[in-house]
Enzyme design. Structure first.
Site, mmCIF file in Angstrom:
data_model
loop_
_atom_site.group_PDB
_atom_site.id
_atom_site.type_symbol
_atom_site.label_atom_id
_atom_site.label_comp_id
_atom_site.label_asym_id
_atom_site.label_seq_id
_atom_site.Cartn_x
_atom_site.Cartn_y
_atom_site.Cartn_z
ATOM 1 N N GLU A 130 0.644 -1.240 0.027
ATOM 2 C CA GLU A 130 0.026 -0.186 0.067
ATOM 3 C C GLU A 130 0.930 1.313 -0.050
ATOM 4 O O GLU A 130 0.551 2.342 -0.611
ATOM 5 C CB GLU A 130 -0.891 0.174 1.000
ATOM 6 C CG GLU A 130 -1.872 -1.293 1.348
ATOM 7 C CD GLU A 130 -2.755 -1.321 0.129
ATOM 8 O OE1 GLU A 130 -2.953 -0.427 -0.772
ATOM 9 O OE2 GLU A 130 -3.267 -2.523 0.001
ATOM 10 N N HIS B 231 1.956 2.234 -3.685
ATOM 11 C CA HIS B 231 0.671 3.011 -4.173
ATOM 12 C C HIS B 231 0.774 4.329 -4.049
ATOM 13 O O HIS B 231 0.826 4.990 -4.727
ATOM 14 C CB HIS B 231 -0.619 2.219 -3.551
ATOM 15 C CG HIS B 231 -1.121 0.914 -4.432
ATOM 16 N ND1 HIS B 231 -0.663 0.604 -5.767
ATOM 17 C CD2 HIS B 231 -1.278 -0.230 -4.025
ATOM 18 C CE1 HIS B 231 -1.040 -0.496 -6.136
ATOM 19 N NE2 HIS B 231 -1.639 -1.198 -4.874
#
Length: 274
Positions: free
Chosen positions: A61, A64
């Site tokens: 994450e 990202h």
């Protein structure tokens, strides 16, 4: 008297969370325990795999968010996405709880939820594709870092002699090598699944910017069900068999040509069945 709110500094937005440090400490301590033979080998492997899987989800994450930051979404810092704190992500249930449950139930590294990226701040289709691709690429890198030592034999222990549930260790592979192989398998399976062009997964996020507006609108209602559909398909024996054939083919590329490594790692991981 009133006081103006003190704005958060950029360093606060990017300071690594204590939660992530705890996960890293658990990962390192459990690896040492498995390597040294301290305590219960199966439970040590369980802690190693779960903490390692959560660390990889945090890094997935983060990748990202970091790519989105460089792409133009400056809000990811204020949202806490750059602190590697799993509690800051969009949905803790989908980002962490369910992926860990999938690992426990089926030994599959199913991708979790995601960080919220303000896509309207980002210009250019290539940037949008790179943001989606960043997460699965992290899983591939972590998988390689775990599998290369196993394939190269760096974790082998020819003189291995230890007890496992009151009996002599029944295999010639060191428990830590098996743990590395199983966690590496989870990383590779997560990368492959996430790269599928299925709505709701990163693979679709890679190709979505290049689709027509009408196509994107027609597919949009199915996005919430994409991951559930993939999970349902993986419970079908034929699909599951084909999928793991592909996963093990990738493991072979990293030198892990004996599939028993990951199998023994999963067996150790499931300490409650021993």
């Amino acid at each position: 008297m009133t006081f103006a709110a003190t704005p958060r500094s950029r360093s606060e937005d990017r300071r690594i969370s204590p939660v992530f440090w705890v996960l890293l400490a658990t990962l390192g301590t459990s690896a040492w325990a498995v390597y040294s033979g301290y305590g219960n080998a199966s439970f040590g492997v369980f802690l190693f795999v779960v903490s390692g899987w959560m660390v990889s989800l945090c890094l997935h994450e983060y990748a990202h968010a970091r790519t989105a930051l460089h792409g133009g979404d400056i809000t990811v810092g204020a949202k806490g996405y750059l602190t590697l704190n799993p509690l800051k992500y969009a949905n803790v249930l989908f980002s962490f709880v369910l992926p860990i449950l999938f690992v426990i139930l089926g030994g599959i590294g199913l991708p979790g939820g995601s960080v919220w990226i303000e896509r309207h701040r980002i210009e250019g289709r290539l940037k949008h594709s790179l943001i989606s691709a960043a997460g699965p690429l992290v899983n591939l890198v972590i998988g390689a870092a775990l599998l290369v030592p196993v394939g190269a034999g760096w974790l082998d222990d020819p003189g291995l002699s230890m007890e496992w549930h009151g009996a002599e260790w029944p295999w010639r592979y060191a428990p830590l090598a098996c743990a590395f192989a199983f966690l590496g398998l989870l990383q590779i399976s997560a990368a492959i699944l996430n790269l599928l062009p299925v709505p709701g997964l990163d693979g679709y996020g890679i190709v979505e910017p290049w689709l027509s507006y009408r196509t994107r609108r027609s597919i949009e209602p199915f996005a919430p069900y994409g991951m559930l559909a993939v999970f349902a398909l993986l419970w079908q024996p034929e699909v599951r068999h084909l999928f793991f054939n592909l996963v093990f083919a990738v493991l072979h590329l990293f030198g892990v040509t004996d599939d028993s490594f990951a199998g023994y790692g999963q067996l150790l991981f499931r300490f409650w069945e021993s």
